[in-house]
Write a protein that holds these residues in place. Sequence first.
Motif, mmCIF file in Angstrom:
data_model
loop_
_atom_site.group_PDB
_atom_site.id
_atom_site.type_symbol
_atom_site.label_atom_id
_atom_site.label_comp_id
_atom_site.label_asym_id
_atom_site.label_seq_id
_atom_site.Cartn_x
_atom_site.Cartn_y
_atom_site.Cartn_z
ATOM 1 N N UNK A 227 -14.959 26.346 25.387
ATOM 2 C CA UNK A 227 -16.074 25.423 25.152
ATOM 3 C C UNK A 227 -16.310 24.507 26.351
ATOM 4 N N UNK A 228 -15.232 24.114 27.030
ATOM 5 C CA UNK A 228 -15.343 23.197 28.162
ATOM 6 C C UNK A 228 -15.926 23.863 29.406
ATOM 7 N N UNK A 229 -16.064 25.163 29.390
ATOM 8 C CA UNK A 229 -16.673 25.853 30.527
ATOM 9 C C UNK A 229 -18.175 25.599 30.603
ATOM 10 N N UNK A 230 -18.735 25.149 29.472
ATOM 11 C CA UNK A 230 -20.151 24.783 29.472
ATOM 12 C C UNK A 230 -20.312 23.483 30.276
ATOM 13 N N UNK A 231 -21.173 23.453 31.267
ATOM 14 C CA UNK A 231 -21.284 22.297 32.174
ATOM 15 C C UNK A 231 -21.530 20.960 31.484
ATOM 16 N N UNK A 232 -22.278 20.985 30.396
ATOM 17 C CA UNK A 232 -22.626 19.726 29.750
ATOM 18 C C UNK A 232 -21.820 19.482 28.477
ATOM 19 N N UNK A 233 -20.701 20.154 28.359
ATOM 20 C CA UNK A 233 -19.845 19.962 27.181
ATOM 21 C C UNK A 233 -19.278 18.558 27.166
ATOM 22 N N UNK A 234 -19.316 17.944 26.008
ATOM 23 C CA UNK A 234 -18.741 16.613 25.841
ATOM 24 C C UNK A 234 -17.352 16.757 25.234
ATOM 25 N N UNK A 235 -16.381 16.078 25.826
ATOM 26 C CA UNK A 235 -14.994 16.218 25.404
ATOM 27 C C UNK A 235 -14.813 15.861 23.931
ATOM 28 N N UNK A 236 -15.466 14.797 23.477
ATOM 29 C CA UNK A 236 -15.284 14.390 22.080
ATOM 30 C C UNK A 236 -15.870 15.418 21.117
ATOM 31 N N UNK A 237 -16.941 16.109 21.543
ATOM 32 C CA UNK A 237 -17.519 17.149 20.696
ATOM 33 C C UNK A 237 -16.589 18.356 20.621
ATOM 34 N N UNK A 238 -16.001 18.739 21.750
ATOM 35 C CA UNK A 238 -15.051 19.850 21.769
ATOM 36 C C UNK A 238 -13.838 19.527 20.903
ATOM 37 N N UNK A 239 -13.364 18.306 21.033
ATOM 38 C CA UNK A 239 -12.232 17.831 20.227
ATOM 39 C C UNK A 239 -12.514 18.037 18.737
ATOM 40 N N UNK A 240 -13.703 17.650 18.321
ATOM 41 C CA UNK A 240 -14.074 17.775 16.906
ATOM 42 C C UNK A 240 -14.231 19.233 16.494
ATOM 43 N N UNK A 241 -14.782 20.051 17.377
ATOM 44 C CA UNK A 241 -15.064 21.455 17.038
ATOM 45 C C UNK A 241 -13.806 22.298 16.897
ATOM 46 N N UNK A 242 -12.708 21.862 17.473
ATOM 47 C CA UNK A 242 -11.467 22.633 17.342
ATOM 48 C C UNK A 242 -10.497 22.014 16.334
ATOM 49 N N UNK A 243 -10.973 21.025 15.566
ATOM 50 C CA UNK A 243 -10.166 20.501 14.465
ATOM 51 C C UNK A 243 -9.275 19.330 14.786
ATOM 52 N N UNK A 244 -9.514 18.659 15.925
ATOM 53 C CA UNK A 244 -8.701 17.489 16.280
ATOM 54 C C UNK A 244 -9.458 16.207 15.908
ATOM 55 N N UNK A 245 -8.775 15.291 15.243
ATOM 56 C CA UNK A 245 -9.384 14.006 14.879
ATOM 57 C C UNK A 245 -9.130 12.954 15.950
ATOM 58 N N UNK A 246 -8.049 13.113 16.703
ATOM 59 C CA UNK A 246 -7.617 12.116 17.686
ATOM 60 C C UNK A 246 -7.822 12.673 19.094
ATOM 61 N N UNK A 247 -8.685 12.038 19.877
ATOM 62 C CA UNK A 247 -8.964 12.521 21.235
ATOM 63 C C UNK A 247 -7.750 12.400 22.151
ATOM 64 N N UNK A 248 -6.945 11.358 21.961
ATOM 65 C CA UNK A 248 -5.750 11.202 22.792
ATOM 66 C C UNK A 248 -4.764 12.340 22.544
ATOM 67 N N UNK A 249 -4.602 12.690 21.280
ATOM 68 C CA UNK A 249 -3.720 13.802 20.928
ATOM 69 C C UNK A 249 -4.248 15.106 21.515
ATOM 70 N N UNK A 250 -5.558 15.294 21.427
ATOM 71 C CA UNK A 250 -6.187 16.479 21.999
ATOM 72 C C UNK A 250 -5.953 16.537 23.504
ATOM 73 N N UNK A 251 -6.142 15.391 24.174
ATOM 74 C CA UNK A 251 -5.981 15.335 25.633
ATOM 75 C C UNK A 251 -4.549 15.695 26.035
ATOM 76 N N UNK A 252 -3.578 15.169 25.298
ATOM 77 C CA UNK A 252 -2.168 15.452 25.603
ATOM 78 C C UNK A 252 -1.851 16.930 25.398
ATOM 79 N N UNK A 253 -2.335 17.495 24.295
ATOM 80 C CA UNK A 253 -2.069 18.907 23.989
ATOM 81 C C UNK A 253 -2.709 19.816 25.027
ATOM 82 N N UNK A 254 -3.929 19.470 25.427
ATOM 83 C CA UNK A 254 -4.645 20.292 26.405
ATOM 84 C C UNK A 254 -3.950 20.249 27.763
ATOM 85 N N UNK A 255 -3.541 19.051 28.171
ATOM 86 C CA UNK A 255 -2.882 18.922 29.474
ATOM 87 C C UNK A 255 -1.547 19.664 29.480
#
Length: 270
Positions: A227-255
């Motif tokens: 999803x993030x390969x789309x140039x205008x993808x918003x991180x918070x929208x991607x976070x929500x679309x993959x089932x994460x409620x917490x953006x910080x948790x998503x960021x840590x898992x992704x990194x």
Amino acid sequence: MEKCKLLIAEDVATVREALCKMIDWPSLGVDLTGAAESGEEALELMERNVPDILLTDIGMPKTNGLELIASVTEKYPNVKCVILSGLNEFEHARQAIRLKVHDYILKPIDPEEIQHTIGRIAEQLKRERSKQEELRAAEQKVRERLPILSERLPDLAISGNVKKSKLVEQALSTMIAGFRSRDFSLADVAANVGLSEKYLNQLFKEATGVTVYACLIRLRMDEAAELLKEPYAKVYEVCDRIGYADQDHFRESFKKQFGVTPTEYRNRFL
């Protein structure tokens, strides 16, 4: 796309012939596979070629239309049944509702009404098939991002553990279908497969080398990366679309998975 298959069951020869000849079935995307003169013959034809739609009269001798539908519903639950009858009685309508009949058409036959009814059902079936094909394509795309799992499952089956392989495959399919849901968890997978959470996790790790939870995270992170390969993808929208409620948790898992933050990953494609 494959045409919808229709089977007609009507004991009156003139009506049966009219149904076959008066309507241009191919123009509706319908393939008329047979016209039975009794419920028994209809069931015999179904054993050789299961239709998508059954159009049946009620008042047939021996096995009447409602009895035929009851048998069809039990053996072939995906067949959509339509009743054709001159018996405009409440009891028949009530039985039809109980049998989950798709539609009810009264005689004398009106070709336009039949064409409209069957055509509408055929369109509905086409939409359902198109959606199923899209889901299969999406599932295949996800599977291609999990080669280690796909490679190890055949080894499990070859080793003689066919039953275990099927259970793990079912668990994996369940995860692929549901991982985008925020509340989706090991408990949902275990319930679908019919195993305890502990045993499923043990079996899944034995077969794939990772736990169900680890696989679930991998599914979500890989989906996020796509999803993030789309140039205008918003991180918070991607976070929500993959089932994460917490953006910080998503960021840590992704990194942890990719070595960069979601924003840094997305910026590669700007």
